[in-house]
Motif scaffolding. Structure first.
Motif, PDB file in Angstrom:
ATOM      1  N   PRO A  65       0.844  -1.204   0.000  1.00 15.26           N
ATOM      2  CA  PRO A  65       0.000   0.000   0.000  1.00 15.26           C
ATOM      3  C   PRO A  65       0.878   1.253   0.000  1.00 15.26           C
ATOM      4  CG  PRO A  65      -0.002  -1.032   2.160  1.00 15.26           C
ATOM      5  CD  PRO A  65       0.784  -1.925   1.249  1.00 15.26           C
ATOM      6  N   THR A  66       0.666   2.101  -0.954  1.00 12.90           N
ATOM      7  CA  THR A  66       1.372   3.381  -1.009  1.00 12.90           C
ATOM      8  C   THR A  66       0.332   4.472  -1.160  1.00 12.90           C
ATOM      9  OG1 THR A  66       1.635   3.237  -3.396  1.00 12.90           O
ATOM     10  CG2 THR A  66       3.444   2.386  -2.076  1.00 12.90           C
ATOM     11  N   PHE A  67       0.658   5.620  -0.653  1.00 14.63           N
ATOM     12  CA  PHE A  67      -0.303   6.711  -0.652  1.00 14.63           C
ATOM     13  C   PHE A  67       0.336   7.944  -1.269  1.00 14.63           C
ATOM     14  CE2 PHE A  67      -1.056   3.873   2.873  1.00 14.63           C
ATOM     15  CZ  PHE A  67      -2.367   3.491   2.651  1.00 14.63           C
ATOM     16  N   VAL A  68      -0.278   8.490  -2.286  1.00 16.29           N
ATOM     17  CA  VAL A  68       0.196   9.726  -2.908  1.00 16.29           C
ATOM     18  C   VAL A  68      -0.436  10.858  -2.142  1.00 16.29           C
ATOM     19  CG1 VAL A  68       0.243  11.089  -5.022  1.00 16.29           C
ATOM     20  CG2 VAL A  68       0.416   8.592  -5.143  1.00 16.29           C
ATOM     21  N   ARG A  69       0.378  11.686  -1.533  1.00 17.37           N
ATOM     22  CA  ARG A  69      -0.130  12.760  -0.687  1.00 17.37           C
ATOM     23  C   ARG A  69      -0.377  14.044  -1.474  1.00 17.37           C
ATOM     24  NH1 ARG A  69      -1.253   9.992   3.573  1.00 17.37           N
ATOM     25  NH2 ARG A  69       0.384   8.923   4.639  1.00 17.37           N
ATOM     26  N   SER A  70       0.317  14.232  -2.594  1.00 16.92           N
ATOM     27  CA  SER A  70       0.098  15.424  -3.396  1.00 16.92           C
ATOM     28  C   SER A  70       0.588  15.162  -4.812  1.00 16.92           C
ATOM     29  CB  SER A  70       0.835  16.621  -2.799  1.00 16.92           C
ATOM     30  OG  SER A  70       2.233  16.392  -2.829  1.00 16.92           O
ATOM     31  N   ILE A  71       0.247  16.068  -5.698  1.00 15.96           N
ATOM     32  CA  ILE A  71       0.681  15.970  -7.089  1.00 15.96           C
ATOM     33  C   ILE A  71       2.109  16.515  -7.181  1.00 15.96           C
ATOM     34  CG2 ILE A  71       0.247  16.805  -9.430  1.00 15.96           C
ATOM     35  CD1 ILE A  71      -2.712  16.961  -8.658  1.00 15.96           C
ATOM     36  N   PRO A  72       3.001  15.818  -7.892  1.00 15.64           N
ATOM     37  CA  PRO A  72       4.367  16.324  -8.035  1.00 15.64           C
ATOM     38  C   PRO A  72       4.396  17.723  -8.626  1.00 15.64           C
ATOM     39  CG  PRO A  72       4.182  14.114  -8.929  1.00 15.64           C
ATOM     40  CD  PRO A  72       2.802  14.576  -8.607  1.00 15.64           C
ATOM     41  N   ASP A  73       5.209  18.593  -8.025  1.00 16.41           N
ATOM     42  CA  ASP A  73       5.270  19.971  -8.505  1.00 16.41           C
ATOM     43  C   ASP A  73       6.638  20.324  -9.092  1.00 16.41           C
ATOM     44  OD1 ASP A  73       6.844  20.113  -6.285  1.00 16.41           O
ATOM     45  OD2 ASP A  73       5.624  21.600  -5.221  1.00 16.41           O
ATOM     46  N   GLY A  74       7.519  19.338  -9.180  1.00 16.17           N
ATOM     47  CA  GLY A  74       8.834  19.574  -9.790  1.00 16.17           C
ATOM     48  C   GLY A  74       9.911  20.009  -8.810  1.00 16.17           C
ATOM     49  N   SER A  75       9.584  20.170  -7.547  1.00 15.55           N
ATOM     50  CA  SER A  75      10.607  20.595  -6.570  1.00 15.55           C
ATOM     51  C   SER A  75      11.360  19.391  -6.016  1.00 15.55           C
ATOM     52  CB  SER A  75       9.949  21.364  -5.436  1.00 15.55           C
ATOM     53  OG  SER A  75       8.992  20.577  -4.755  1.00 15.55           O
TER      54      SER A  75
END
Length: 75
Positions: A65-75
């Motif tokens: 199980p993995t959880f994406v916490r936010s959309i990648p912003d390039g930082s």
């Protein structure tokens, strides 16, 4: 999209008898809608089983199980 274009180009370059051979071969690989639904249901059950804490050891499809916490912003 590119794969579809490549296939379309490839088939335009084939001779008629070659296309018939390919169609004959691929025809045996077609599934009915019922079979596709059955495959999808089995796959989803195995995904859920692989994600379950208690069922993971016996699952055919091991999952973490993995959880994406936010959309990648390039930082």
């Amino acid at each position: 999209m590119i794969a579809a274009q490549l296939l379309a180009y490839y088939f335009t370059e084939l001779k008629d008898d070659q296309v018939k051979k390919i169609d004959k071969y691929l025809y045996s690989m077609r599934f009915s809608d019922e079979t596709l639904v059955d495959i999808m249901q089995r796959f989803r059950r195995e995904l859920a089983k692989g994600l379950g804490r208690d069922t993971n050891p016996t699952a055919a499809l091991k999952m973490l199980p993995t959880f994406v916490r936010s959309i990648p912003d390039g930082s």
